[in-house]
Every structure is written in C-alpha cells, then in structure tokens.
Design an enzyme around this catalytic site. Sequence first.
Site, PDB file in Angstrom:
ATOM      1  N   HIS B 133       0.877  -1.184   0.000  1.00  0.00           N
ATOM      2  CA  HIS B 133       0.000   0.000   0.000  1.00  0.00           C
ATOM      3  C   HIS B 133       0.915   1.235   0.000  1.00  0.00           C
ATOM      4  CE1 HIS B 133      -2.824   2.929   1.815  1.00  0.00           C
ATOM      5  NE2 HIS B 133      -3.803   2.102   1.501  1.00  0.00           N
ATOM      6  N   ASP B 210       2.947  -4.390   7.972  1.00  0.00           N
ATOM      7  CA  ASP B 210       1.711  -3.614   7.831  1.00  0.00           C
ATOM      8  C   ASP B 210       0.552  -4.602   7.964  1.00  0.00           C
ATOM      9  OD1 ASP B 210      -0.619  -2.530   6.835  1.00  0.00           O
ATOM     10  OD2 ASP B 210       0.251  -1.798   4.966  1.00  0.00           O
ATOM     11  N   GLN B 213      -4.787  -5.013   6.984  1.00  0.00           N
ATOM     12  CA  GLN B 213      -5.821  -5.908   6.449  1.00  0.00           C
ATOM     13  C   GLN B 213      -5.790  -7.281   7.113  1.00  0.00           C
ATOM     14  OE1 GLN B 213      -8.171  -4.926   4.587  1.00  0.00           O
ATOM     15  NE2 GLN B 213      -7.383  -2.990   3.844  1.00  0.00           N
ATOM     16  N   LYS B 236     -10.307  -0.434  10.064  1.00  0.00           N
ATOM     17  CA  LYS B 236     -10.373  -1.624   9.208  1.00  0.00           C
ATOM     18  C   LYS B 236     -10.912  -2.818   9.989  1.00  0.00           C
ATOM     19  CE  LYS B 236      -7.637   0.286   5.908  1.00  0.00           C
ATOM     20  NZ  LYS B 236      -8.209   0.872   4.688  1.00  0.00           N
ATOM     21  N   CYS B 374      -4.894   2.559  -3.589  1.00  0.00           N
ATOM     22  CA  CYS B 374      -3.692   3.059  -2.906  1.00  0.00           C
ATOM     23  C   CYS B 374      -2.552   2.055  -3.015  1.00  0.00           C
ATOM     24  CB  CYS B 374      -3.959   3.424  -1.455  1.00  0.00           C
ATOM     25  SG  CYS B 374      -5.128   4.757  -1.274  1.00  0.00           S
TER      26      CYS B 374
END
Lengths: 151, 416
Positions: B133, B210, B213, B236, B374
């Site tokens: 991302h 990261d 998600q 999220k 993104c």
Amino acid sequence: MSALDSAQSWQDTLIDHSQFPRRHGELEDATHQASGENPLCGDRVHLQLQVDSRGVISDARFAGVGCAVSLASASMLAEHVVGLDVTRAGWLFAAVRGMLTETGEPAPGVPQDLLALQLVRRYPARVKCATLAWHALRYALEDIRQVATTE
Amino acid sequence: MADPHRASSGTGLDVDAVRADFPVLERQVHGHPLVYLDTAASAQRPRQVIEAMDDYYRRYNANIHRGVHTLSQEATEAFEQARRRVAEFINAPAAGEVVFTRGTTESINLVAQSFARPRLAPGDEVLITHMEHHSNIVPWQILCEQTGAELQVAPINDRGELEVDTMVAMMTEQVRMIGIVHVSNALGTVNPVAKVCHEARQRGIPVLVDGAQATPHMPVDVQALGCDFYCFSGHKMYGPTGIGALWAPLETLVAMPPYQGGGEMISVVSFEGTTYNEPPAKFEAGTPHIAGGIGLGAAVDYLESLGMDNVAASEAQLLDYATESLSAIEGLRIVGTARAKAGVISFTMDGIHPNDIGTIIDHYGVAIRTGHHCAMPAIRLFGLPATARVSLGIYNTRQEIDRLVEALISAARLFA
C-alpha cells in the site's frame, strides 16, 4: 420530458459516445495539443486540434483510455469544437465546467447533447471524469505545455 | 481446501446475529438494501463500538493521565484497559508495548523517522515488496531522500504472490530495514510473513509488518510472526477512524527517540531540557483520540466474542463462494489469484471501466471500491490503471454475493 426520461436519454447519449467515440484517432498536422490525466482513476486523454489562419478549429481528434464518462466527454468535445473559433471554444470550456461544477445551470448556447454530461452531477466523485478532456482543451488552446489535471 | 493459511479451527459465524449488531445495514441505497462490500477500505462499526464511544462522551468525558478527579481517572482506566485488550488481541507480551497512533500510516511513519532514520546512511537499503500500500512505500521513499539510502522492491508473480526466495536473496548486508504487508488490500494475498521475519532475523534486519488488512480477518500473534514492528488501524477492524496502533518490543521502544514533542510524552520539562516519558507515552504526544482508543478496545472485545478463528473460517467460505460466482460471469477477470488469500477480490470486466462498474452497481445498493486501491505499483504490474474490488467483512452473506453478481450482469448488459 420528465427528469427520469432525461436521465435515461442522457445515459444513452453517454454510453453511445463511449462505445462509438467520434473523432477518435490522431491528427498528422495538429497545431495545438495537450494531454490530460486523472492519476486517481487512471484516465488519460490526448487532444489534438488544427486551428486555421482565421483562428477557427478546422479539425480535432482525441485518443485516450478511461471510463465511459471520460471517453464520452472527450468524444462530444471533439465533435463540438470543430467549426468554433478559439475564443468560442474557450467559452465552451468555461460553460461546460460551470455547468458541471458551479451553477449547474447550463449557459444559453451550450449545445443540446452536451447537456447529457450533467448526469455526472449526481455522482460527485465522477465529475472530474467528465471535465478531464475539457481541461485538456483549455491547455491546448492556451498552449500550456503540461499535462492537464482537473484539480 | 488444502491451504495452510485457510486452516482454521473455527466453525464460522452466526451471520444473522452479527448483522443485527450493525445499524448501518438497515440502510437502503437507491431503494435497495445496502450490500456493503468495501470493508477493506473501511469496515462498518457494530453498535457495541458506537455505544462505547457514546458512553465515554456522555458519562466520563475527561482528559487522561492528568486529572485527579473521578472522570479523568475513569477515562484513563478505560483508555488503558483498551490498550491491554489490544495487546492481548495481537498476543503482545505487555500492554506497554502498544503505542496508540492515528492509524497504520502514522505507525509506519513513526518507525521510519524515529527508528530507521538514525540507522541509515548513503548506500544502505530499505527493502519492501511490489504489493505494498502507498502507506508502506512513501514513508520509506521520504526516508531514503533524507538519508541517501535506496529503496529496493521484492517482486511478485502473476498470481500476485510474493517471490519469497528472491526477497530473501535481496536481504544483503546493505539492507537495514524491511517493510512488508501482511495481507494485500489490492490483491488479497496473504504473505508468508513469519518466514520473511525469520530470514531477516538471521541477518539482523528489522522487519515492519503492515497488518491493516490482517487484524480484521485472522488471528494475529506478533510473537509467533517474529516481527520487530506491527502496525494496524482501528477502522479496518470494525473500530473507529483516527485510531490505530504500533506494536514493538519494549526495549526497541525505549531505545527509539521521540517522534513528536508535546504534552503526555514528557516527565519533566524545563527550558534547559526535557526528560521524556517511558513508552508508550513517549510516542503519544498531545491528548490522544481517547474515544477512539476506547472504541478500538470495544472492537477488539467484539471480534474476540466472535472468535477470530470463526471470523477467518466464515470469510474463507464466503471468499470461495464469491470467487466461484464472479468467475462464472463472462468477461470478468480476477486480478490476484494467490493460493493464500483473504477476503479481497480485485477484478476487471471486458468493455466496462471499473469506475463505471462502481457507479452503476451503486444504483443496485452495492458498494464496492474502484481505482488503484492506494497500491498503484501492484495494480500497474498487471497492466491496469484500475480494478474493481470486492472486500468481505463479518456481516456479508451469500445472498449479498448473489446480488452483486446480478448487479454486475446488469452493468455488463448496459454496455453490451
């Protein structure tokens, strides 16, 4: 024509232009040209004009990739600017932009089928798709040698 | 499904009961019941989260860590309880290792500037992957401009899977920092993060993961992953916007200089100098998003009441159903076909631009994301400027996938 009917007819016009774009292609002897890009959605349009010695746009072509709205808008633009002098073409840019982003009322003199672009006023995120080619027109007319954006 | 990433002891969810917790699902859009398939952009919130925040504002709104009065003490306790719940959720060894931030993006910027910047010199490298991302690309680009280091990008294959062996081979002595996404928001790929962390650790390279998600979709255990930093966002995972977290071991946080200066992050201030507070307070300058922290704690409570194994199992089943249903549509091409995938399906359709798909199916009440998500480099790798993307959440049903398919077929017909 009711609001629903006009929405339907506007939609038909946009889809028709996106599927069968008019004046699509390249000009070999363009006098003015500019590209426009919306990096966010990946839409790109390249607009070429031929302006004769009297200052009249005698030919126009566009090429590009993008959504139906951006292609339809470019197609309608190319169709309508031919025959206009550069001052009138500049006026048409301002009139279309105003119709899509400001007053919402089309200025008197905007060709009837361009009114179909008003459909995007219902989709604020899509207005920039409709204005992209028009910004490229302004850049071409003013000989601004940068890629036009709608921001 | 012989897939280790799908393996789960969970049995699934009572989706009807889950749906009843989400007030927004009662909405009609253009005369149709809302079908919300954009959870990867931002999840909806259950009433438990909304009520926890409402309760704070109505009953004990006050600043934290400052007052001696009752409301301030109650607010402090609720905020710190949320921190403990978040720490437990990712199996962090201690609550003090969880720094509240504005979200994943701020967490990554914090690590880039506070941890990595002092360690980088010209010629050094930062290694990321092609499916990151923008929030796990741009902070490292800024860092490279500041330090003269170079950004290296590990490749992905045409299924959208990380080429792990190549990435490991790229872990040279020059690499001083690695950033990797746990689950790709654009392609749905679940990366073998534990393996990457293991290889990096053997070479002494710190790894930031990261997890934006991942935390909504699967059990996450930062100790089992073996990472050095784990970043995620509240919104999220069914929590509020404007709040997220950074996890790092306490000794790492102690050694890092502050990221921003201000109140809360100090212990003593004079004009001659300032003594910084201990982590996590050292990295939480200014009054934090107190209601957001409390809401995130409530989101964690909510997800744990369902069981993350059940969440993962339920979404895996729905993903299979959605993949099958979408694949049956003529002219539809799924982008990102990794063998290990979370509930994200990016796709294109012949003859219709993704933005037009999104606008048209909105008229059927179906909300999806269109564009580059993104993650421009990942999407462009497939030769595309944009895709349409369906992303699944705990409230989605097979009936909703059926409505999506009907709407897509109608859209295709419009352009036929």
